[in-house]
Design an enzyme around this catalytic site. Structure first.
Site, short mmCIF file in Angstrom:
data_model
loop_
_atom_site.label_atom_id
_atom_site.label_comp_id
_atom_site.label_asym_id
_atom_site.label_seq_id
_atom_site.Cartn_x
_atom_site.Cartn_y
_atom_site.Cartn_z
N LYS A 7 20.04 17.45 59.12
CA LYS A 7 19.37 17.53 57.98
C LYS A 7 18.23 16.60 58.44
O LYS A 7 18.41 15.47 58.98
CB LYS A 7 20.18 16.55 56.96
CG LYS A 7 20.75 17.40 55.70
CD LYS A 7 21.21 16.54 54.50
CE LYS A 7 21.48 17.54 53.55
NZ LYS A 7 21.92 16.84 52.26
C1 E4P Z 1 22.30 17.87 49.24
O1 E4P Z 1 21.95 18.21 50.16
C2 E4P Z 1 21.52 16.84 48.52
O2 E4P Z 1 21.33 15.64 49.14
C3 E4P Z 1 21.88 16.38 47.15
O3 E4P Z 1 22.20 17.46 46.27
C4 E4P Z 1 20.93 15.42 46.21
O4 E4P Z 1 21.54 15.18 44.99
P1 E4P Z 1 21.11 14.10 43.99
O5 E4P Z 1 19.71 14.25 43.52
O6 E4P Z 1 22.08 14.37 42.91
O7 E4P Z 1 21.38 12.89 44.86
#
Ligand code: E4P
Length: 281
Positions: free
Chosen positions: A89
């Site tokens: 990521k």
């Molecule tokens: C996933 O890859 C993301 O990090 C996640 O969906 C973020 O979600 P949030 O906006 O609820 O923190």
């Protein structure tokens, strides 16, 4: 049929969590996590034994407390998982996207996260990254706050509209980069993106989808994408920076997202240090 079963006909469902039992329970094809989710999962009492095991292994290896804390965090990296199943990521800044382009050349797959603007999506596709995570909920949160906290009707949801636009653009111009909608606030946002290549969904929302009977209608599909209006763009660094900066929501949310993930990564590191210190005294 449940909504989850119906959704799975068109979209690869991914679990968005650091909670291993939740992954086991929902048997998704893949899982995503982030520093905030991992930090919270490390505090769950049911995983105390895993924390103990990681601290034990780190203290056996020895070195300075900082080295042992790093070993503690890296503990699960060493489990045998095929390289192509792991996506790194990276935040979708210009620099992050260029770094991902180089990693992809070396066969290391990347998931470009914290994606809020159309400019970020175009640059990611041009860079040939494996996957992007456009953040539906955080876009929604920004516009809701901007509108004085009033809920936005589902058919005007700007987070959903952003993912649909990106999906259509990618399919229309034949980009291989996969679209994985992320950061959902409710089931409605998920259903409105049925057909997206992947959707990463929190355990709470997976539960709701699993407990509700119904049929999900496909909303995104490559054939319909052909009639979308966006012209094809090639972005230089200068054009990317200008276009992204013109989008106030994306500029603020990207910066805030990096700050928050970094702060939770630091908390995780401090937690690892405290666990190692407890072990070695
Ligand atoms: C996933 O890859 C993301 O990090 C996640 O969906 C973020 O979600 P949030 O906006 O609820 O923190």
């Amino acid at each position: 049929m449940t909504l989850l079963e119906s959704l799975k006909q068109y979209t690869t469902v991914v679990a968005d969590t650091g909670d291993i039992d939740a992954i086991r329970q929902h048997r998704p094809q893949d899982a995503t996590t982030n520093p905030s989710l991992l930090y919270h999962a490390a505090q769950i009492p049911a995983y105390r034994h895993l924390v103990e095991e990681a601290a034990e292994q780190a203290s056996d290896i020895g070195g300075s407390h900082a080295q042992m804390a790093e070993e503690f965090i890296d503990h699960y990296k060493k489990k045998s998982v095929a390289r192509e199943r792991v996506l790194i990521k990276i935040a979708s800044t210009w620099e992050g996207i260029q770094a991902a382009a180089e990693l992809e050349q070396e066969g290391i797959h990347c998931n470009l996260t914290l994606l809020f603007s159309f400019a970020q999506a175009i640059a990611c596709a041009e860079a040939g990254v494996t996957l992007i995570s456009p953040f539906v909920g955080r876009i929604y949160d920004w516009y809701k706050k901007e509108g004085g906290g009033k809920e936005i009707p589902p058919d005007q949801d700007p987070g959903v509209a952003s993912v649909a636009r990106i999906y259509n653009y990618y399919k229309k111009y034949g980009y291989k980069t996969q679209v994985m909608g992320a950061s959902f606030r409710n089931v409605n946002q998920i259903i409105r993106l049925a057909g997206s290549d992947l959707l990463t969904i929190s355990p709470d929302l997976l539960d709701q989808l699993e407990k509700t009977e119904g049929v999900v209608e496909r909303k995104l599909d490559p054939a319909n994408a052909q009639v979308s209006k966006d012209e094809r763009l090639r972005l230089t660094e200068k054009a990317f920076r200008w276009m992204h900066n013109e989008d106030a929501m994306a500029t603020e949310k990207l910066a805030e997202g990096i700050r928050k993930f970094n702060s939770d990564a630091q908390k995780l590191e401090e937690y690892a240090l405290s666990q190692v210190a407890e072990k070695v005294g």
